[in-house]
Design an enzyme around this catalytic site. Structure first.
Site, PDB file in Angstrom:
ATOM      1  N   LYS A   1       3.788   1.261  -4.771  1.00  0.00           N
ATOM      2  CA  LYS A   1       4.715   0.650  -5.728  1.00  0.00           C
ATOM      3  C   LYS A   1       4.045   0.471  -7.096  1.00  0.00           C
ATOM      4  O   LYS A   1       4.613   0.833  -8.128  1.00  0.00           O
ATOM      5  CB  LYS A   1       5.219  -0.695  -5.179  1.00  0.00           C
ATOM      6  CG  LYS A   1       6.003  -0.535  -3.881  1.00  0.00           C
ATOM      7  CD  LYS A   1       6.564  -1.837  -3.361  1.00  0.00           C
ATOM      8  CE  LYS A   1       5.510  -2.759  -2.783  1.00  0.00           C
ATOM      9  NZ  LYS A   1       4.839  -2.206  -1.587  1.00  0.00           N
TER      10      LYS A   1
ATOM     11  N   HIS B   1      -9.812  -2.607  30.405  1.00  0.00           N
ATOM     12  CA  HIS B   1      -8.639  -3.074  29.671  1.00  0.00           C
ATOM     13  C   HIS B   1      -8.048  -1.940  28.823  1.00  0.00           C
ATOM     14  O   HIS B   1      -6.861  -1.615  28.927  1.00  0.00           O
ATOM     15  CB  HIS B   1      -9.047  -4.266  28.797  1.00  0.00           C
ATOM     16  CG  HIS B   1      -7.937  -4.844  27.973  1.00  0.00           C
ATOM     17  ND1 HIS B   1      -7.391  -6.073  28.223  1.00  0.00           N
ATOM     18  CD2 HIS B   1      -7.274  -4.357  26.895  1.00  0.00           C
ATOM     19  CE1 HIS B   1      -6.443  -6.314  27.343  1.00  0.00           C
ATOM     20  NE2 HIS B   1      -6.356  -5.286  26.516  1.00  0.00           N
ATOM     21  N   GLU B   2      -8.883  -1.313  28.020  1.00  0.00           N
ATOM     22  CA  GLU B   2      -8.388  -0.246  27.148  1.00  0.00           C
ATOM     23  C   GLU B   2      -7.947   0.973  27.964  1.00  0.00           C
ATOM     24  O   GLU B   2      -6.961   1.627  27.620  1.00  0.00           O
ATOM     25  CB  GLU B   2      -9.450   0.162  26.127  1.00  0.00           C
ATOM     26  CG  GLU B   2      -9.906  -0.950  25.179  1.00  0.00           C
ATOM     27  CD  GLU B   2      -8.762  -1.623  24.436  1.00  0.00           C
ATOM     28  OE1 GLU B   2      -7.715  -0.991  24.246  1.00  0.00           O
ATOM     29  OE2 GLU B   2      -8.920  -2.809  24.071  1.00  0.00           O
TER      30      GLU B   2
ATOM     31  N   GLY C   1       0.791  -1.235   0.000  1.00  0.00           N
ATOM     32  CA  GLY C   1       0.000   0.000   0.000  1.00  0.00           C
ATOM     33  C   GLY C   1       0.815   1.272   0.000  1.00  0.00           C
ATOM     34  O   GLY C   1       0.303   2.349   0.250  1.00  0.00           O
TER      35      GLY C   1
ATOM     36  N   HIS D   1      -4.394   0.444  29.047  1.00  0.00           N
ATOM     37  CA  HIS D   1      -3.396   0.802  28.018  1.00  0.00           C
ATOM     38  C   HIS D   1      -3.202   2.320  27.952  1.00  0.00           C
ATOM     39  O   HIS D   1      -2.084   2.819  27.927  1.00  0.00           O
ATOM     40  CB  HIS D   1      -3.874   0.349  26.632  1.00  0.00           C
ATOM     41  CG  HIS D   1      -3.832  -1.132  26.417  1.00  0.00           C
ATOM     42  ND1 HIS D   1      -2.734  -1.898  26.698  1.00  0.00           N
ATOM     43  CD2 HIS D   1      -4.753  -1.982  25.893  1.00  0.00           C
ATOM     44  CE1 HIS D   1      -2.986  -3.171  26.374  1.00  0.00           C
ATOM     45  NE2 HIS D   1      -4.218  -3.242  25.892  1.00  0.00           N
TER      46      HIS D   1
HETATM   47  P1  ADP Z   1       1.599  -1.223  -3.443  1.00  0.00           P
HETATM   48  O1  ADP Z   1       1.752  -1.596  -4.867  1.00  0.00           O
HETATM   49  O2  ADP Z   1       2.836  -0.623  -2.836  1.00  0.00           O
HETATM   50  O3  ADP Z   1       0.997  -2.280  -2.562  1.00  0.00           O
HETATM   51  P2  ADP Z   1      -0.351   0.577  -4.520  1.00  0.00           P
HETATM   52  O4  ADP Z   1       0.466   1.320  -5.491  1.00  0.00           O
HETATM   53  O5  ADP Z   1      -1.215  -0.508  -5.055  1.00  0.00           O
HETATM   54  O6  ADP Z   1       0.554  -0.012  -3.359  1.00  0.00           O
HETATM   55  O7  ADP Z   1      -1.217   1.613  -3.684  1.00  0.00           O
HETATM   56  C1  ADP Z   1      -2.597   1.454  -3.496  1.00  0.00           C
HETATM   57  C2  ADP Z   1      -3.285   2.790  -3.527  1.00  0.00           C
HETATM   58  O8  ADP Z   1      -2.872   3.609  -2.428  1.00  0.00           O
HETATM   59  C3  ADP Z   1      -2.961   3.604  -4.744  1.00  0.00           C
HETATM   60  O9  ADP Z   1      -3.779   3.267  -5.807  1.00  0.00           O
HETATM   61  C4  ADP Z   1      -3.208   5.009  -4.257  1.00  0.00           C
HETATM   62  O10 ADP Z   1      -4.581   5.318  -4.277  1.00  0.00           O
HETATM   63  C5  ADP Z   1      -2.788   4.954  -2.815  1.00  0.00           C
HETATM   64  N1  ADP Z   1      -1.410   5.401  -2.609  1.00  0.00           N
HETATM   65  C6  ADP Z   1      -0.411   4.671  -2.056  1.00  0.00           C
HETATM   66  N2  ADP Z   1       0.724   5.401  -1.981  1.00  0.00           N
HETATM   67  C7  ADP Z   1       0.454   6.603  -2.498  1.00  0.00           C
HETATM   68  C8  ADP Z   1       1.213   7.791  -2.710  1.00  0.00           C
HETATM   69  N3  ADP Z   1       2.509   7.869  -2.361  1.00  0.00           N
HETATM   70  N4  ADP Z   1       0.609   8.843  -3.282  1.00  0.00           N
HETATM   71  C9  ADP Z   1      -0.680   8.776  -3.632  1.00  0.00           C
HETATM   72  N5  ADP Z   1      -1.449   7.702  -3.468  1.00  0.00           N
HETATM   73  C10 ADP Z   1      -0.912   6.620  -2.900  1.00  0.00           C
HETATM   74 ZN    ZN Z   2      -5.113  -4.874  24.904  1.00  0.00          ZN
END
Ligand code: ADP
Ligand code: ZN
Length: 588
Positions: free
Chosen positions: A199, A414-415, A196, A418
């Protein structure tokens, strides 16, 4: 695992039938000229009154017709009151399949027959896995990115990775220029970092900026049980790419086919696939204008053969965004949304340590959906707060009737344990939110503890984190008695154990066990060392548990105040917590 030859021939015939009919399917499907909208674009179009009809049918995509006659597809939100939202916005809703589906159905029949036959055949082989492999293969199409243009403007933060990738644009645009100087275009680039973080987005942006086709596959798709299929797929992928001339090939989860070969669990088939990939890559003509971008979460698990010169010799880290990058990403996704005045994106950026770009995008999107559901004029802070919870813990569990008062009470203490501990021993950490609202993922509640953004963790940080983790169980024990402690602390105990063991084994932070890395010692270590580590870990844990217990005891009044307020309001934010703790006289 392999099938007998005769069977393979039958499988091939059925497969060809299936592929042929799926070809027909895709051809017919193409004719509809469906435009793909992001969910946000769809909402915008709906608000602008441009959406005529939406087909609420059981389809992974949401389809419909715009007022200008174009068909569109977007993501299906699958929320309960989606139909109501559509109706409020004057969109026609059709719930039976309608003629939009007709062409699909006809072309689907061939598809289904072939696959049905194959399914029967395969179930005779009594191998469920086999049929899964087959359906996977049929879905595996390198996709041309088509109309949706991604550019570097769509990528926020990630400065270094972005610059690195930007360098490649010119290579792709003018390979001849580099050929003239005898320079070699990089063939393969590996982007590594947590999921996420953008990449895929970067790879798409490269293709978009250079204006070349984009082919995407996933390494896990190549892990076939049929001998030679993975390798064959690699060859056909590259053949298809070459036909396009310049292009970007994106291979997600490259580790699935390029794991380190350790001789123990070597797998001929993955080897063959990997070798096919390497052969294809070294077979590029110089400066052909094809760049292969691969993505993985971890670089250290990859086979070194992949990383040699002429292969994936550029490795670029794509890490989690820091506070500035988070701010930029939030701004990017906030730009197209009506944000209320009380929303401070910089502050949200501070509160979202460890969020990936995808989670930040998700946060903004969920907020927008919540605001849209209420037909609110603006997205306000309450929407963001609620979305925050959804993003890190999954949807809120709607039906709370099954939760007993006793469970709520235990969760609250519990919470509160923390949160209190964090405030007492680690004032630099933020406790942005404590809640006892259960999530559908099973967590009873949570306390969001965010350490300050720093490069290194100190021994004190780690010990503090252990105490904070233990404080949940401690609070349960103090308030409800030892025989009434619950299973709610299992994640906390896991976390605490992980920290202690890594302090001892990796970071040389335990005097008794010493300044050694015990993973390195593996193999030469004699009997007794493991036992010693476990004994020491247990001793440290018991000691820290006792310290935590003493601390919570002396602040039991604050614990009760926090827990009671939690039972009343369900969710407390940082200001609430600070205020409540200050109110109590005992706090020094
Ligand atoms: P990865 O391939 O690293 O798992 P993705 O490129 O599929 O991640 O990212 C998923 C979504 O998250 C993208 O389509 C975008 O909407 C959002 N996102 C992630 N990083 C960025 C970034 N640096 N700038 C803008 N959007 C991002
Ligand atoms: Zn806990």
């Amino acid at each position: 695992m392999g099938l007998k030859k005769k069977n393979i021939i039958i499988v091939m015939i059925v497969l060809i039938l299936g592929l042929l009919s799926s070809l027909v399917y895709f051809k017919l499907y193409d004719k509809e000229e469906t435009i793909n909208l992001s969910y946000n674009q769809f909402i915008e179009k709906m608000k602008a009154g441009q959406v005529k009809t939406v087909y609420l049918v059981d389809d992974p995509k949401l389809k419909g017709i715009l007022k200008n006659g174009m068909s569109f597809a977007t993501d299906h939100p699958r929320t309960e009151n989606f139909k109501e939202i559509l109706l409020i916005n004057n969109v026609g809703v059709e719930e039976n399949k309608g003629n939009l589906m007709l062409t699909n159905i006809i072309s689907f029949i061939g598809f289904i027959i072939a696959f049905g036959a194959m399914g029967i055949f395969l179930s005779r082989q009594s191998s469920k896995q086999t049929s899964r492999e087959f359906s996977k293969m049929s879905n595996m199409e390198a996709v041309d990115q088509g109309d949706i243009k991604v550019t570097f403007a769509n990528v926020a933060g990630n400065h270094e990775a972005k610059e690195n990738i930007m360098d490649l644009v010119d290579f792709l645009r003018n390979p001849e220029k580099y050929a003239k100087y005898g320079a070699r275009i990089p063939r393969g680039v590996i982007l590594y970092g947590p999921p996420g973080t953008g990449k895929t987005l970067l790879a798409k942006a490269l293709a978009g900026e250079a204006n070349v086709p984009f082919f995407a596959v996933s390494g896990s798709d190549f892990v076939q049980i049929y001998a030679g299929l993975g390798a064959g797929r690699i060859r056909s992928l590259f053949k298809k790419a070459r036909e396009k001339g310049k292009c970007v090939i994106f291979i997600d989860e490259i580790d699935a086919l390029g794991k380190k070969r350790d001789g123990l669990n070597g797998n001929d088939e993955t080897d063959r696939t990997l070798n096919a990939l390497l052969t294809e890559m070294s077979g590029f003509h110089e400066n052909e204008g094809i760049i292969v971008i691969a993505a993985t979460n971890r670089l250290d698990t990859l086979d070194e053969a992949l990383l040699r010169p002429g292969r994936f010799d550029r490795q670029i880290e794509v890490g989690l965004p820091d506070v500035n990058a988070r701010h930029k990403i939030l701004k990017l996704y906030g730009k197209t949304k009506p944000l209320g005045k009380n929303i401070d994106l910089e502050r949200i950026a501070h509160e979202t340590v460890y969020f990936s770009g995808a989670q930040l995008e998700n946060l903004m999107n969920e907020s927008a959906i919540l605001a849209a559901k209420e037909s609110a004029e603006y997205i306000d802070k309450a929407h963001i707060d609620k979305a925050f919870y959804t993003v890190i813990a999954g949807e809120e569990k709607k039906d709370r009737s099954t939760i007993s008062e006793k469970d709520r009470e235990i969760t609250a203490y519990h919470e509160a344990g923390h949160a209190l501990m964090t405030k007492l021993i680690a004032p630099l950490n933020k406790v942005t939110k404590v809640t006892i609202i259960p999530s559908t993922k099973g967590a009873g509640g949570f306390s969001m503890n965010i350490p300050p953004d720093r490069m290194y963790r100190t021994k004190k940080d780690m010990i503090d984190n252990i105490k904070i983790a233990l404080a949940g169980r401690v609070a349960e024990e103090i308030i409800f008695g030892e025989e009434n402690i619950t299973t709610g602390a299992s994640n906390d105990i896991e976390k605490a154990t992980e920290i202690i063991v890594s302090m001892i084994k990796k970071f040389g932070m335990n005097k008794k066990v010493g300044l050694l890395n015990y993973d390195v010692l593996q193999g030469i270590r004699g009997a007794g060392i493991d036992a010693e580590i476990i004994k020491e870990a247990r001793r440290v844990m018991e000691d820290l548990y006792q310290q935590t217990k003493n601390m919570v005891y002396t602040h039991i009044e604050q614990l009760s105040i926090l827990a009671k307020e939690l039972l009343k309001k369900e969710t407390l934010n940082e200001e609430d917590i600070d205020q409540l703790i200050k109110q109590s006289k005992l706090y020094k």
